[in-house]
Design an enzyme around this catalytic site. Structure first.
Site, PDB file in Angstrom:
ATOM      1  N   ASN A   1      36.210  35.808  33.200  1.00 12.02           N
ATOM      2  CA  ASN A   1      36.456  34.539  33.864  1.00 12.02           C
ATOM      3  C   ASN A   1      35.245  33.957  34.585  1.00 12.02           C
ATOM      4  OD1 ASN A   1      38.181  32.587  34.969  1.00 12.02           O
ATOM      5  ND2 ASN A   1      39.811  34.140  34.958  1.00 12.02           N
ATOM      6  N   CYS A   2      34.613  34.805  35.413  1.00 13.07           N
ATOM      7  CA  CYS A   2      33.517  34.341  36.259  1.00 13.07           C
ATOM      8  C   CYS A   2      32.235  34.107  35.472  1.00 13.07           C
ATOM      9  CB  CYS A   2      33.248  35.357  37.367  1.00 13.07           C
ATOM     10  SG  CYS A   2      34.704  35.680  38.355  1.00 13.07           S
TER      11      CYS A   2
ATOM     12  N   LYS B   1      13.604  45.374  62.179  1.00 13.13           N
ATOM     13  CA  LYS B   1      14.843  44.763  62.663  1.00 13.13           C
ATOM     14  C   LYS B   1      15.359  43.872  61.537  1.00 13.13           C
ATOM     15  CE  LYS B   1      13.643  44.914  67.549  1.00 13.13           C
ATOM     16  NZ  LYS B   1      12.688  44.286  68.496  1.00 13.13           N
TER      17      LYS B   1
ATOM     18  N   GLY C   1      46.906  38.504  42.023  1.00  9.73           N
ATOM     19  CA  GLY C   1      45.896  37.558  41.532  1.00  9.73           C
ATOM     20  C   GLY C   1      46.040  36.148  42.065  1.00  9.73           C
TER      21      GLY C   1
ATOM     22  N   SER D   1      41.610  40.107  29.073  1.00  8.33           N
ATOM     23  CA  SER D   1      40.533  40.704  29.867  1.00  8.33           C
ATOM     24  C   SER D   1      39.175  40.072  29.586  1.00  8.33           C
ATOM     25  CB  SER D   1      40.468  42.215  29.547  1.00  8.33           C
ATOM     26  OG  SER D   1      39.683  42.877  30.508  1.00  8.33           O
TER      27      SER D   1
ATOM     28  N   PRO E   1      62.997  43.259  43.911  1.00  7.85           N
ATOM     29  CA  PRO E   1      62.425  44.612  44.095  1.00  7.85           C
ATOM     30  C   PRO E   1      61.821  45.216  42.832  1.00  7.85           C
ATOM     31  CG  PRO E   1      64.831  44.676  44.188  1.00  7.85           C
ATOM     32  CD  PRO E   1      64.454  43.229  44.174  1.00  7.85           C
TER      33      PRO E   1
ATOM     34  N   TYR F   1      15.045  50.370  55.693  1.00 13.53           N
ATOM     35  CA  TYR F   1      13.837  49.563  55.842  1.00 13.53           C
ATOM     36  C   TYR F   1      12.639  50.184  55.159  1.00 13.53           C
ATOM     37  CZ  TYR F   1       9.514  47.911  57.968  1.00 13.53           C
ATOM     38  OH  TYR F   1       8.236  47.453  58.157  1.00 13.53           O
TER      39      TYR F   1
END
Lengths: 568, 568
Positions: free
Chosen positions: B44-45, B442, B290, B41, B284, B434
């Site tokens: 990684n990123c 917008k 992943g 765990s 099954p 907003y």
């Protein structure tokens, strides 16, 4: 073919937006905009930031001038010109130049009313003395800046804890004034539920703002001899007397409907102009948009007043389409709104718990406190989130979030989900952009969906922050599964402590004849604990949002008494 | 009842996520996780950010240890332990302790494969010499840090312009190395279309990164005598020789399917494990999640490989549900992804133009450059946006955005809209939060929807950036409606200049026998001009994205030749 004559009353958000769109749809129409004030198309929502100096130049607030609108769009704008009356049978408006007093009239094939709203003037003795200000247009904020400078104002009182009141509080504080904020309700930012508003109260206090909640103003008194520097003394119902060099009155706005009423147009029960799904008034040649109209609340189906710039701009576009023969529906509004208050951002969309209770709609509320991005990457900040959903269908009712980073993104995602009719299952499945600086592999929105899923799937039952004060120890045990170190920094009184890693070895310490409500810091570890306990035969509920939500709620006076205790 | 035995192969994103969820669903199951590497765990990123020093402590990358997973979840984790084989009929796995070499076996009632992916090893001469690194786990990045320090590395070559390659480029630059980035394709970040990738190329060059696009590596050569400090000389097809003290190989990953293949599980054509809608393999009793699996692309319906952490984590949860008898579908992925590169953020969701062309799907592409928030509030930054939609139904196909602020929010909103099946009309109607610091009345997403609506409603036809190079002056006039000042800073060659405010008075200068393509800076004023011209009888198209998109595209080699010019 004779070119059409289109008259627009009001040249700010909705009116300006309609005018520009009409020109794109009809190059040959004559488009005339009458604006009572000195400026067209100004940045309404920027006004507080001009007072505080974040926006330095007045010109930055003026998005367009009559000249620029003429150059680009061939729109005739007459500022300082008031439309006095509408002759519906003749299809003309009578106008008065407020500078010269000259009157005239203008014929229309289509008329769009975008008169906006006017500030609520409270019936307070002393209101009209100098040093008291509303915040509605550019002259207002220029007058406030001038007054502060000329009188070397040091103490400000802001009356009203809505968006404008809060933004003015922040900006006056930024200018170095000592600020007191007075609100008649027990909380600021009414669209939030009281426990979520608690975060704002904490932030205001931590910034040194004097916060007076649940304490309405009863009078604006002349200063006493010893207080002669003050412009006024703001007297509160509680007896507090707040001397102020400047007083900002921000008690909200009401629709400007004088013209519409005199013209005999239908009004709604809330006092706004009544329009149909195409924004047409009761007169087939007259449309209306913006703060002056009532719109449907898309979540509850009720009529509502929602004086916000986003909807006003979109309504302008819709009315333009309809005026130009391109039928377009405006289905209503979702109440999405956002506020920056010092380091915090607070935002919401859809219905809050107060509204759902009032309408008797079935809901579950999940609180959570995920990080704004991956915890292992520097700078992540917790976001206090609340989502409300229908336990039967799983459909989202609304969401609220408060935090220092990433709040706007999550509320915009949730607003989109709400508008698309997504369920909490869909939220759990959303594939949102993840890299460490931006989010987590499970984004806060995913986590909110998953937490709600767990409720719907019967994996956990929830307890709410407002139940804590009323627990009967004979029937309920409150279990805190945080670490000893966390607990030292504060705990819910009466809670029993077993850290999560020890839980499975200490089950024999827990009662089987009482319900156990489990708490941790955020509600996540307590959920894990609930799963352990339930599968070992205990009766459990998870305190959703846990310590953080409970402690934020304590910043809101009377909130602990719960939603039945008058927190409407 | 005998407790179930659940074995999980791989203890990072998908595997760890599955294990924790299974425990919540089944307190009594035996859960064993085998992880070949030394860590379970881990983040990684986050690996590139450890190399660059944004993440300072190795421990921050380790989200859990075997001990913490046991304490909290009673999950047995065996690190440095490889699963060598699966005996499907006996329902056992054979495992080897990589430290001791001891072998054993473990029975399972359910098996989840989460083996991840392995880096693509290019068949390059010299690959195995020291100083060449892949980036896949914590030991990899520790080795890179050590190497850089021990060899006082000054020059880095990164091979591969995908997410890892770009993040490593940024982080090595941050450490003070001189970095060359080499990519065989003419662009980095392949999920972007070439004109959008142009922004990244510009940013890389402006930061001083040596960018070699469309120029594959042919060899990693030993340094010459005079270059002896270098670890390697990276030779490119063009003949360039790049001496490097450290070489990062980031050519992507391929699914780790050795175990699955030997066990006779069905694989897909792309080389990933084939799973059904419940993430079950062809056996099954075996599920897979992943980077190792193929998933459905939700937009195109095609099988795809999508080695991303977000989907892996959700797949872990889905597989856990299914293993525990709570049938849950995983419908596929949307390809939402994001990258931070120096000051820029680039993100995308859904299908890009390259894919839509390849599949022959009908689409329109709108480019725009709205501000990240209200222009009158300080700090707004333009966002280069592209949305792709089906002109018939209006349904969104995908979206891309690059900019310095607010990109993640807009892509997350668009990803939510895509997933909800919204149309461009819905985008125009979205009620997003907003206030001046966060958006505009917008929002950029609204504007994208409105621009697309205008196309669908026949108000404007679009020209694309790649048409500009091939215009025939005999048939087409390119009209620039920007101000003279803007034009002095750069213009599209061959364009004729009439500023928008003068347009209506200079119509007689424009040809009625040729098509006019109108450009401005962003495509907004040129749209206004198109409306004027069309209603005066001219044949016009709007250059969507206008000068900004056109000039960004020029940062991508060969892109001007257009999508038919081999930019796939």
């Amino acid at each position: 073919m004779k070119s059409r004559r289109i008259v627009i009353v009001g040249g700010v958000a909705g009116g300006a937006s309609a005018a520009a769109r009409i020109r794109r749809l009809d190059e040959h129409a004559r488009i005339v905009v009458f604006e009572r004030g000195p400026h067209v198309s100004f940045a309404n929502c920027g006004l507080p930031y001009y007072v505080g100096g974040e926006i330095t130049q007045r010109e930055e607030l003026l998005l367009h001038t009559p000249q620029s609108l003429w150059d680009r769009f061939r729109i005739e704008v007459r500022v300082r010109t008031e439309v006095m009356a509408i002759d519906r049978s003749a299809q003309t408006v009578r106008v008065r130049d407020l500078t010269t007093g000259e009157e005239g009239s203008e014929g229309y094939d289509a008329l769009i009313l975008a008169p906006g709203a006017v500030p609520v003037r409270p019936p307070l003795p002393g209101l009209d003395r100098p040093g008291h200000f509303f915040v509605r247009n550019v002259p207002d904020v220029e007058a406030i800046r001038d007054w502060i400078e000329q009188h070397r104002a040091r103490r400000a009182v802001v009356v009203g804890g809505g968006y404008i009141g809060l933004e003015m509080t922040e900006q006056l504080h930024r200018r170095g004034l000592e600020v007191a904020l007075v609100e008649a309700l027990p909380q600021v930012m009414a669209p939030l539920d009281p426990e979520m508003a608690g975060w704002l109260h904490r932030e205001l206090r931590s910034q040194g703002v004097h916060l007076h909640l649940g304490d309405p103003v009863t009078a604006l008194e002349p200063p006493a001899e010893s207080e002669s520097a003050a412009a006024s003394v703001v007297r509160l119902r509680s007896g507090f007397r707040l001397p102020a060099d400047v007083v900002i009155l921000a008690l909200g706005v009401r629709p400007e409907v004088t013209l519409a009423r005199h013209a005999g147009l239908a009004l709604g029960e809330l006092g706004g102009i009544r329009v149909d799904d195409y924004l047409r008034t009761s007169d087939p040649h007259i449309w209306a948009v913006g703060d002056a109209i009532e719109v449907r609340d898309r979540v509850t189906g009720q009529w509502t007043l929602l004086p916000l710039a986003g909807p006003a701009n979109r309504q302008g576009r819709v009315a333009a389409n309809n005026v130009c023969g391109r039928p377009t529906r405006y289905e209503g509004s979702w109440g999405t709104a956002i506020l920056r208050l010092f380091g915090l951002t607070a935002a919401c969309t859809g219905a809050n718990e107060k509204t759902l209770r009032r309408l008797g709609l079935p809901f579950e509320a999940v609180h959570l406190h995920p990080g704004s991005h991956a915890g292992y990457y520097p700078g992540a900040q917790p976001i206090a989130m609340k989502i409300l959903f229908d336990p039967e269908s799983g459909r989202l009712w609304g969401a609220q979030a408060v935090g220092r980073d990433g709040v706007d993104k999550r509320i915009d995602v949730l607003a989109t989900a709400l508008q698309a009719g997504l369920t909490v299952d869909d939220l759990a499945d959303l594939e949102l952009a993840y890299a460490p600086p931006f989010g987590s592999a499970k984004d806060p929105v995913n986590l909110a969906g998953m937490a709600a899923q767990n409720v719907r799937q019967g994996l956990v039952r929830l307890a709410q922050w407002h139940e804590v004060e009323r627990l009967d120890p004979a029937r309920t045990l409150l279990l805190d599964v945080r670490s000893a170190e966390e607990r030292r920094q504060g705990a819910i009184p009466g809670s029993v402590h077993i850290p999560l890693p020890q839980l499975r070895d200490r089950l024999q310490e827990l009662p089987r004849d009482r319900e156990i409500i489990v708490a941790c810091a955020s509600g996540q570890r307590s959920y894990f604990a609930c799963r352990v306990l339930e599968q070992h035969g205990f009766r459990v509920r998870n305190l959703t949002g846990s310590y953080r939500t409970w402690s934020a709620a304590r910043e809101t006076p009377g909130a602990a008494a719960g939603p039945s205790g008058g927190m409407a």
